[in-house]
Design an enzyme around this catalytic site. Structure first.
Site, short mmCIF file in Angstrom:
data_model
loop_
_atom_site.label_atom_id
_atom_site.label_comp_id
_atom_site.label_asym_id
_atom_site.label_seq_id
_atom_site.Cartn_x
_atom_site.Cartn_y
_atom_site.Cartn_z
N HIS A 140 32.21 6.39 -13.66
CA HIS A 140 31.05 6.79 -12.87
C HIS A 140 31.49 8.04 -12.12
O HIS A 140 32.38 7.99 -11.26
CB HIS A 140 30.62 5.69 -11.91
N GLU A 181 37.56 -1.98 -7.65
CA GLU A 181 36.69 -1.24 -6.73
C GLU A 181 37.54 -0.85 -5.52
O GLU A 181 37.99 -1.72 -4.77
CB GLU A 181 35.51 -2.12 -6.31
N HIS A 202 36.95 2.02 -9.98
CA HIS A 202 35.60 2.35 -9.52
C HIS A 202 35.58 2.50 -8.00
O HIS A 202 36.61 2.42 -7.34
CB HIS A 202 34.62 1.25 -9.94
N GLU A 224 32.15 8.21 -8.36
CA GLU A 224 33.12 7.28 -7.77
C GLU A 224 34.49 7.91 -7.96
O GLU A 224 35.09 7.85 -9.03
CB GLU A 224 33.00 5.91 -8.44
#
Length: 443
Positions: free
Chosen positions: A83, A281, A190, A86
């Site tokens: 992404h 994350e 991410h 990110e």
């Protein structure tokens, strides 16, 4: 030998210190090429393909034999920035590269890791998306998708339901890359939350969705892997530091229990590429101010190194026939944890099974012969950067012609196509759905 290498490390050239800021494509390429040039004996830089707009998808390999696979040396990978908005993971991997190459010969732990592991690092899977972000934002920017406006983490084949979307160049490049290496362990990085998420991201009642989760046959290993990363990160291990109201004790969560996701990369790795992958994350804010990057590096450095070491969990070896010929494409699985797509030996007859300490029965299956069972006991103590080595000699002459060298492990189609996906019974509760819908963009 190690002592000589440590002394040699003091004389190795250094890459100019990487500063803590965001590096755009040209700057990233310059850094990677400098590393490859100055540390040519332990690195190999190559592109696995190009983005929609023609930008290279760079991968830097770090290892004692960086240009080719060596028998017994497991393949590990990190992928970031799929992404494009990110961004923390992208910079963390650049700093990890710098740390690895400058620590070789100086730090015994890193030196052993490089001796025993082939580490593949892709700082950006979506360089077009990163370059498209005009105004960084904590929640969403126009660079999340690739240049064709596709979310790359929804673009892979799905085992549980049809994902009839146009495969993007970046996705196809990764899928082809997975065919070229015997990857054993991986993580994709991410932002937008602070948690280690593990498969499955999608599911059916057979994988536990009636209980608002979707578990793999290797759930014990996946929970351990996620915990290994989270436990070394001072913020992540606290759980729900972003106030997402997710149930993530100790900083880990099952992907489906967070929210169902179709066409994700971690499920594809595990099912079709025999590679255990989790999703990391790393930041509540997707694109935080660059002055915060030193803190992110301090919080993730130990986790990044410790996670790589887990590629040496379990058992590894080769499968031979009675004449000592290695057998490619033989099925090698633990008896009570069969995979949706059977795990097979590579062209060298090698297998790698990530397992926690304990006693297991390994089932080797070759066409035309009865299954061959072998008991292994994986000790509790570390094998010093090596899984337990267990070669398996089959009591017959392997009919190599009957084992195609590159037959597909599974069709690229829903493997549970006859089971209705996300029926009312298998969906998370309405409350959980409402609490998580806002965060679907974060993964």
């Amino acid at each position: 030998m190690d002592r000589a290498r440590l002394w040699l490390g003091l004389l190795l050239p250094l890459v100019a210190a990487l500063d803590f800021r965001y590096h755009h494509q040209a700057e990233m390429e310059a850094f990677l090429k400098a590393v490859a040039r100055n540390y040519s004996s332990i690195t190999h830089l190559h592109s696995i393909g190009k983005s929609v707009r023609g930008r290279n998808l760079w991968v830097l390999v770090v290892g004692r034999f960086p240009k080719e696979h060596r028998i017994g040396i497991p393949e590990f990978k990190y992928v970031a920035n799929m992404h494009g908005d990110e961004t923390v993971g992208r910079e963390m991997l650049l700093h990890l590269i710098e740390y690895l190459v400058t620590s070789d010969g100086r730090d015994p732990e890193v030196t052993h890791l490089i001796n025993s592991t082939r580490i593949h690092i892709m700082p950006s899977m979506n360089p077009d998306g990163f370059e498209a972000v005009k105004k960084p934002d904590c929640f969403y920017s126009n660079g999340r998708e690739n240049s064709n406006d596709y979310d790359l983490n929804r673009n892979f084949p799905d085992a549980f339901e049809l994902n009839n979307v146009s495969r993007q160049p970046e996705t196809v490049a990764v899928m082809e890359w997975l065919k070229t290496e015997t990857f054993v362990l991986s993580a994709n990085l991410h932002g937008g939350a602070l948690v280690a998420s593990y498969p499955f991201d999608n599911g059916v009642p057979a994988t536990g969705t009636l209980h608002f989760r979707s578990l793999t046959p290797d759930d014990d290993v996946f929970q351990y892997l996620a915990h290994t990363y989270a436990s070394k990160n001072p913020d992540m291990k606290k759980g729900d530091q972003c106030k997402n109201k997710m149930n993530s004790p100790n900083g880990i969560i099952n992907g489906y229990s967070w929210y169902p996701l179709k066409g994700g990369m971690q499920d594809y790795n595990y099912i079709w590429a025999q590679c255990f992958e989790i999703t990391l994350e790393l930041s509540c804010c997707k694109y935080p101010p660059e002055e915060k990057l030193p803190v992110f590096w301090n919080f993730n450095k130990a986790s990044l190194i410790e996670y790589i070491k887990q590629v040496h969990l379990g058992v590894k070896g080769q499968v031979f026939d009675q004449n000592g010929n290695p057998l490619p494409n033989a099925i090698v699985e633990v008896q009570d944890r069969k995979h949706i797509c059977p795990y097979r030996t590579n062209k060298f007859g090698e297998y790698y099974l990530l397992l926690l300490p304990g006693s297991y029965i390994i089932n080797v299956t070759v066409p035309g012969h009865d299954p061959h069972l072998t008991k292994v006991v994986i000790p509790g103590k570390s094998q010093n950067f090596s899984a337990l080595k267990k070669d398996i000699l089959l009591p017959f002459r392997g009919q190599l012609d009957s084992i195609p060298e590159s037959s597909p492990s599974c069709p690229v189609a829903p493997l549970y196509g006859d089971v209705p996906s996300h029926s009312a019974a298998s969906k998370p509760s309405l409350f959980l759905f409402l609490m998580t819908i806002f965060y679907i963009l974060f993964k």
